[in-house]
Design a protein around this motif. Structure first.
Motif, PDB file in Angstrom:
ATOM      1  N   GLN A 237       1.724   6.607  15.776  1.00 19.64           N
ATOM      2  CA  GLN A 237       1.938   6.719  14.341  1.00 19.64           C
ATOM      3  C   GLN A 237       1.712   5.411  13.599  1.00 19.64           C
ATOM      4  OE1 GLN A 237       2.773   9.509  12.301  1.00 19.64           O
ATOM      5  NE2 GLN A 237       2.053  10.528  14.160  1.00 19.64           N
ATOM      6  N   SER A 285       0.903  14.173  18.071  1.00 23.28           N
ATOM      7  CA  SER A 285       0.933  13.058  17.121  1.00 23.28           C
ATOM      8  C   SER A 285      -0.457  12.738  16.598  1.00 23.28           C
ATOM      9  CB  SER A 285       1.545  11.820  17.791  1.00 23.28           C
ATOM     10  OG  SER A 285       1.560  10.723  16.905  1.00 23.28           O
ATOM     11  N   PHE A 288      -1.440  15.445  14.055  1.00 21.22           N
ATOM     12  CA  PHE A 288      -0.822  15.259  12.742  1.00 21.22           C
ATOM     13  C   PHE A 288      -1.399  14.045  12.021  1.00 21.22           C
ATOM     14  CE2 PHE A 288       2.827  17.811  14.443  1.00 21.22           C
ATOM     15  CZ  PHE A 288       2.720  18.832  13.517  1.00 21.22           C
ATOM     16  N   ARG A 289      -1.648  12.980  12.797  1.00 18.65           N
ATOM     17  CA  ARG A 289      -2.211  11.789  12.161  1.00 18.65           C
ATOM     18  C   ARG A 289      -3.633  12.051  11.678  1.00 18.65           C
ATOM     19  NH1 ARG A 289      -2.207   5.577  14.450  1.00 18.65           N
ATOM     20  NH2 ARG A 289      -2.981   4.646  12.537  1.00 18.65           N
ATOM     21  N   ARG A 291      -4.830  14.957  10.800  1.00 17.87           N
ATOM     22  CA  ARG A 291      -4.742  15.817   9.627  1.00 17.87           C
ATOM     23  C   ARG A 291      -4.338  15.017   8.393  1.00 17.87           C
ATOM     24  NH1 ARG A 291      -0.552  20.808   9.230  1.00 17.87           N
ATOM     25  NH2 ARG A 291       0.862  19.059   8.919  1.00 17.87           N
ATOM     26  N   GLU A 292      -3.404  14.077   8.588  1.00 16.50           N
ATOM     27  CA  GLU A 292      -2.979  13.239   7.464  1.00 16.50           C
ATOM     28  C   GLU A 292      -4.119  12.366   6.970  1.00 16.50           C
ATOM     29  OE1 GLU A 292       0.207   9.614   6.589  1.00 16.50           O
ATOM     30  OE2 GLU A 292       0.269  10.712   8.473  1.00 16.50           O
ATOM     31  N   GLN A 293      -4.858  11.774   7.934  1.00 18.41           N
ATOM     32  CA  GLN A 293      -5.987  10.920   7.557  1.00 18.41           C
ATOM     33  C   GLN A 293      -7.089  11.742   6.892  1.00 18.41           C
ATOM     34  OE1 GLN A 293      -6.286   7.549   7.778  1.00 18.41           O
ATOM     35  NE2 GLN A 293      -4.143   7.519   8.406  1.00 18.41           N
ATOM     36  N   LYS A 295      -6.704  14.538   5.136  1.00 17.68           N
ATOM     37  CA  LYS A 295      -6.262  14.867   3.783  1.00 17.68           C
ATOM     38  C   LYS A 295      -6.361  13.650   2.876  1.00 17.68           C
ATOM     39  CE  LYS A 295      -2.605  17.398   3.243  1.00 17.68           C
ATOM     40  NZ  LYS A 295      -1.210  17.899   3.385  1.00 17.68           N
ATOM     41  N   LEU A 296      -6.030  12.458   3.428  1.00 19.16           N
ATOM     42  CA  LEU A 296      -6.126  11.244   2.627  1.00 19.16           C
ATOM     43  C   LEU A 296      -7.579  10.961   2.260  1.00 19.16           C
ATOM     44  CD1 LEU A 296      -4.834   8.735   1.386  1.00 19.16           C
ATOM     45  CD2 LEU A 296      -4.973   7.629   3.641  1.00 19.16           C
ATOM     46  N   GLN A 299      -8.579  13.295  -0.390  1.00 20.13           N
ATOM     47  CA  GLN A 299      -7.967  12.896  -1.660  1.00 20.13           C
ATOM     48  C   GLN A 299      -8.724  11.721  -2.278  1.00 20.13           C
ATOM     49  OE1 GLN A 299      -3.908  11.660  -1.270  1.00 20.13           O
ATOM     50  NE2 GLN A 299      -3.772  10.872  -3.347  1.00 20.13           N
TER      51      GLN A 299
END
Length: 513
Positions: A237, A285, A288-289, A291-293, A295-296, A299
């Motif tokens: 993370q 992990s 999720f990371r 997916r977060e990256q 989405k970022l 964005q």
């Protein structure tokens, strides 16, 4: 072997006489007979323990029982059908009775009693006087070391082979003919007859660092699982992909190495579930990371693709750390542009002509800004705001802002040639440029915001653009920009602007092309 029936040929006496001078242990088998052997002398250090109980046994004939030593043969299998461990003692109503292998060792050293040491979990170790303590599980079971015990057949001995090899040794005698005795599956991967399993158990008691599962193994295994899993989660993370993968693999290797080392020390600590858990945690992990990256990045692309050059958008997507979405104070260069006489223009032209002209004008300006690594902050009607050095660092941004102003003026001149051919009015643009520290970041309401700049240098830049008409110049540049540019600018008379109590110095650059 067990002798539960008399020999119909009357050979029992001969058999007993032939081995009367030799220490001999014969087998007994457990069965639900409710008949129990005599208890063996046992010393218990600690609380009484249940151990492995039996519901009875099948005794040998009295002649054998009275002249020889008996030992219980029983091989409780694990849930997967394998033999991994055997009890050294069995619990009977009046005390304890030894297993065959334990009785063999007791006979070899001439011991009379067993010592059972217990703890809060159950049995901890069993000791035969004259032998080292044997670590066992809470039920008194010993994990077997599958040693390679030498073998010799009766036929080989009849032919005179290997007789000298058994001189002075204790020999386990059993039947290997198929169909006589069952073969049992063992954790060694082999099918073995009961006498071979008992031989392995007896040797395991004597083997240094023979495997044992300590009573505290569950606590340690749980601690390894929780600590290593949490460590991998934190690594994946808070560190970069390469570093987190490398360190995660090192954690897994360390866990596996510890498990291997503990086995070598004779302590069976199961790290299998920890390794499986580490892999699952790391995979989750990373997902999720990712997916977060993702989405970022989406964005960032959505927010900046219309305002930045595609190369700069790519840089932000590849390294989002370059963008502080929460806002920061940065030294930037700002530009405001405005179409002069726009209101009268809208009154004279058709709506579609106004739209055509404004799209052309704003496209020229936006393209010039993006090509010089600037960012189009926003459009305000016929005006545009741009900045350099945010959200990405831009070297010599003062020079690049002036470069952009020149390109805009030249682009408008070319556009006017097209408009003249279409019998449309000429366009003139005023440009203000200023540098300074301002707050840059996402600003707005919770559900609607935009990346922009706020501060005195921004306000002053807007005032400079408004003053271009009064000063009769196309470009008006603030003193802070002039101080850091390599352009040779022309100094104008100081002017008064709204929000300032004193006159400010201004400069211009005449575009001659």
């Amino acid at each position: 072997m067990s002798f539960i029936d008399e020999d119909r040929f009357g050979g029992d006496d001969t058999f007993i006489d032939s081995i009367d001078q030799i220490a001999t242990v014969v087998a007994t088998f457990s069965s639900d007979t409710n008949i129990f052997p005599k208890p063996t002398g046992t010393v218990i250090l600690g609380e009484e323990s249940t151990g492995i109980p039996i519901n009875g046994y099948i005794p040998n004939i009295p002649k054998i029982s009275n002249s020889m030593i008996e030992g219980m043969v029983s091989a409780p299998i694990d849930s997967d059908g394998l033999v991994r461990r055997l009890p050294l003692l069995y619990k009977i109503p009046d005390g304890w009775t030894p297993s065959f292998a334990t009785q063999v060792l007791k006979t070899l050293v001439g011991a009379d009693t067993y010592i059972i040491k217990t703890n809060e979990a159950g049995i901890e170790e069993i000791k035969v006087q004259g032998l080292p303590e044997t670590k066992v599980d809470s039920l008194g079971r010993k994990w077997i070391s599958w040693v390679d015990t030498p073998e010799i057949s009766l036929m080989e001995m009849e032919n005179g082979m290997g007789v000298q090899d058994i001189q002075g040794k204790f020999v386990f005698v059993g039947v290997t003919a198929k169909g006589v005795m069952p073969q049992l599956s063992t954790s060694s991967g082999e099918l073995l007859e009961p006498h071979k399993i008992q031989a392995a158990l007896a040797e395991s008691i004597l083997v240094k660092n023979s495997p044992v599962i300590p009573y505290w193994h569950l606590a340690l295994e749980l601690a390894i699982f929780v600590i290593s899993g949490l460590l991998i989660w934190l690594l994946t993370q808070y560190f970069g992909l390469t570093l987190s993968v490398t360190m995660g693999v090192l954690v897994m290797i360390s866990t596996a190495s510890y498990g291997y080392w503990s086995i070598k020390q004779g302590i069976l600590i199961d790290v299998t579930w920890s390794l499986i858990g580490q892999f699952i945690i790391a995979s989750t992990s990373f997902y999720f990371r990712f997916r977060e990256q993702f989405k970022l990045r989406q964005q960032i692309k959505k927010q900046f693709e219309h305002y930045l050059d595609p190369r700069q958008v790519k840089r932000l997507q590849n390294n989002p750390e370059l963008l502080k979405l929460g806002g920061e104070k940065r030294y930037c260069t700002y530009m405001f542009t405005d179409v002069r006489g726009f209101t009268p223009l809208t009154e004279k032209l058709k709506p579609e002509e106004v739209t055509y002209i404004m799209n052309k004008v704003l496209t020229i300006q936006a393209n010039a800004v993006k090509e010089s690594e600037g960012m189009v902050d926003k459009y305000i009607g016929d005006a545009m705001m741009a900045c350099w050095n945010a959200p990405l660092d831009v070297e010599e941004h003062e020079n690049k802002a002036i470069d952009t102003a020149i390109e805009i003026i030249l682009g408008i001149r070319e556009l006017n040639k097209e408009l003249k051919m279409q019998r449309l009015p000429k366009i003139k643009v005023g440009i203000g440029i200023n540098s300074g520290e301002a707050i840059v970041g996402n600003m707005g309401s919770e559900d609607r915001f935009e990346f922009t700049s706020l501060g005195d240098p921004v306000n002053l830049c807007a005032r400079l653009e408004s003053s271009t008409k009064e000063q009769q110049v196309d470009i008006l540049i603030g003193e802070s920009t002039q101080n850091n540019t390599s352009y040779n600018l022309t100094k104008l008379d100081d002017i008064m602007v709204k929000g300032k109590s004193k006159p400010i110095g201004v400069y211009t650059y005449e575009v001659r092309k």
